[in-house]
Design a protein around this motif. Sequence first.
Motif, PDB file in Angstrom:
ATOM      1  N   UNK A  41     -54.234 -35.116 -17.272  1.00 32.62           N
ATOM      2  CA  UNK A  41     -52.914 -34.500 -17.267  1.00 32.62           C
ATOM      3  C   UNK A  41     -52.324 -34.611 -18.663  1.00 32.62           C
ATOM      4  N   UNK A  42     -51.840 -33.503 -19.157  1.00 30.78           N
ATOM      5  CA  UNK A  42     -51.236 -33.463 -20.492  1.00 30.78           C
ATOM      6  C   UNK A  42     -52.125 -34.110 -21.546  1.00 30.78           C
ATOM      7  N   UNK A 123     -39.555 -37.228  -5.108  1.00 30.73           N
ATOM      8  CA  UNK A 123     -40.781 -37.994  -5.344  1.00 30.73           C
ATOM      9  C   UNK A 123     -40.864 -38.273  -6.837  1.00 30.73           C
ATOM     10  N   UNK A 124     -41.418 -39.421  -7.181  1.00 28.97           N
ATOM     11  CA  UNK A 124     -41.634 -39.762  -8.573  1.00 28.97           C
ATOM     12  C   UNK A 124     -43.089 -40.161  -8.740  1.00 28.97           C
ATOM     13  N   UNK A 125     -43.704 -39.638  -9.816  1.00 22.49           N
ATOM     14  CA  UNK A 125     -45.127 -39.881 -10.064  1.00 22.49           C
ATOM     15  C   UNK A 125     -45.293 -40.713 -11.331  1.00 22.49           C
ATOM     16  N   UNK A 132     -51.674 -46.726 -21.070  1.00 26.01           N
ATOM     17  CA  UNK A 132     -50.730 -47.430 -20.206  1.00 26.01           C
ATOM     18  C   UNK A 132     -50.095 -46.498 -19.182  1.00 26.01           C
ATOM     19  N   UNK A 133     -49.131 -47.042 -18.459  1.00 24.66           N
ATOM     20  CA  UNK A 133     -48.460 -46.273 -17.410  1.00 24.66           C
ATOM     21  C   UNK A 133     -47.428 -45.329 -18.028  1.00 24.66           C
ATOM     22  N   UNK A 134     -47.269 -44.157 -17.394  1.00 30.49           N
ATOM     23  CA  UNK A 134     -46.238 -43.214 -17.830  1.00 30.49           C
ATOM     24  C   UNK A 134     -45.747 -42.434 -16.616  1.00 30.49           C
ATOM     25  N   UNK A 135     -44.447 -42.133 -16.636  1.00 30.60           N
ATOM     26  CA  UNK A 135     -43.848 -41.309 -15.583  1.00 30.60           C
ATOM     27  C   UNK A 135     -44.121 -39.856 -15.888  1.00 30.60           C
ATOM     28  N   UNK A 136     -44.382 -39.075 -14.863  1.00 31.26           N
ATOM     29  CA  UNK A 136     -44.657 -37.650 -15.022  1.00 31.26           C
ATOM     30  C   UNK A 136     -43.338 -36.896 -14.998  1.00 31.26           C
ATOM     31  N   UNK A 137     -43.091 -36.124 -16.050  1.00 30.06           N
ATOM     32  CA  UNK A 137     -41.869 -35.324 -16.142  1.00 30.06           C
ATOM     33  C   UNK A 137     -41.993 -34.045 -15.328  1.00 30.06           C
ATOM     34  N   UNK A 140     -41.615 -27.189 -16.624  1.00 33.69           N
ATOM     35  CA  UNK A 140     -40.883 -25.932 -16.729  1.00 33.69           C
ATOM     36  C   UNK A 140     -41.512 -24.878 -15.817  1.00 33.69           C
ATOM     37  N   UNK A 141     -42.821 -24.908 -15.677  1.00 29.08           N
ATOM     38  CA  UNK A 141     -43.500 -23.925 -14.827  1.00 29.08           C
ATOM     39  C   UNK A 141     -43.110 -24.091 -13.357  1.00 29.08           C
ATOM     40  N   UNK A 142     -42.816 -25.327 -12.921  1.00 33.19           N
ATOM     41  CA  UNK A 142     -42.374 -25.540 -11.543  1.00 33.19           C
ATOM     42  C   UNK A 142     -40.989 -24.933 -11.331  1.00 33.19           C
ATOM     43  N   UNK A 143     -40.099 -25.103 -12.304  1.00 32.48           N
ATOM     44  CA  UNK A 143     -38.766 -24.501 -12.203  1.00 32.48           C
ATOM     45  C   UNK A 143     -38.859 -22.979 -12.187  1.00 32.48           C
ATOM     46  N   UNK A 144     -39.734 -22.423 -13.004  1.00 33.59           N
ATOM     47  CA  UNK A 144     -39.908 -20.963 -13.037  1.00 33.59           C
ATOM     48  C   UNK A 144     -40.458 -20.452 -11.711  1.00 33.59           C
ATOM     49  N   UNK A 145     -41.386 -21.186 -11.112  1.00 36.14           N
ATOM     50  CA  UNK A 145     -41.947 -20.783  -9.823  1.00 36.14           C
ATOM     51  C   UNK A 145     -40.864 -20.784  -8.747  1.00 36.14           C
ATOM     52  N   UNK A 146     -40.002 -21.779  -8.763  1.00 34.89           N
ATOM     53  CA  UNK A 146     -38.932 -21.855  -7.770  1.00 34.89           C
ATOM     54  C   UNK A 146     -37.899 -20.759  -7.985  1.00 34.89           C
TER      55      UNK A 146
END
Length: 152
Positions: A41-42, A123-125, A132-137, A140-146
């Motif tokens: 991812x990323x 939900x938080x991923x 190390x650990x990182x939170x998934x932001x 923008x593509x999810x907002x565009x889909x919605x």
Amino acid sequence: MKQVRVQQGDFDLSTEVARLRADDPRVGAVVSFVGAVRDMNDGASVAEMELEHYPGMTEQSLVRIVDQACARWPLSGALVIHRVGPLLPMEQIVLVACSAAHRGEAFAACEFIIDYLKTDAPFWKKEQTPDGARWVDARVTDDAAMAKWASP
């Protein structure tokens, strides 16, 4: 049948789809979406993803999303199963399935539910990467889909 479940354990796609269409002769189509953990991812390798949520609040949010889909399309059934806790690459995260008399309604409702789930469900991923650990932001593509579902 409308059902929402948030759980740690895995789910069986065949069993869930069979339940969704069981004994309902009106069902001519069932559309399902299964989301899985990717190993990248990323640009970073992902060894594990942990999903967190607010019990109670999350289920209420998912019910509202399913209710919106049922108000827009004539569905026979809608199902959302979302897993929480630690998950490894290739493990299933989410199932969205919709049944209807015709495929168009089932496809549209399934896409609508997953688009809204990705942006509106609490939900938080957190990913475990070599750095190390990182939170998934949010994407923008999810907002565009919605946004395509907004009423004119």
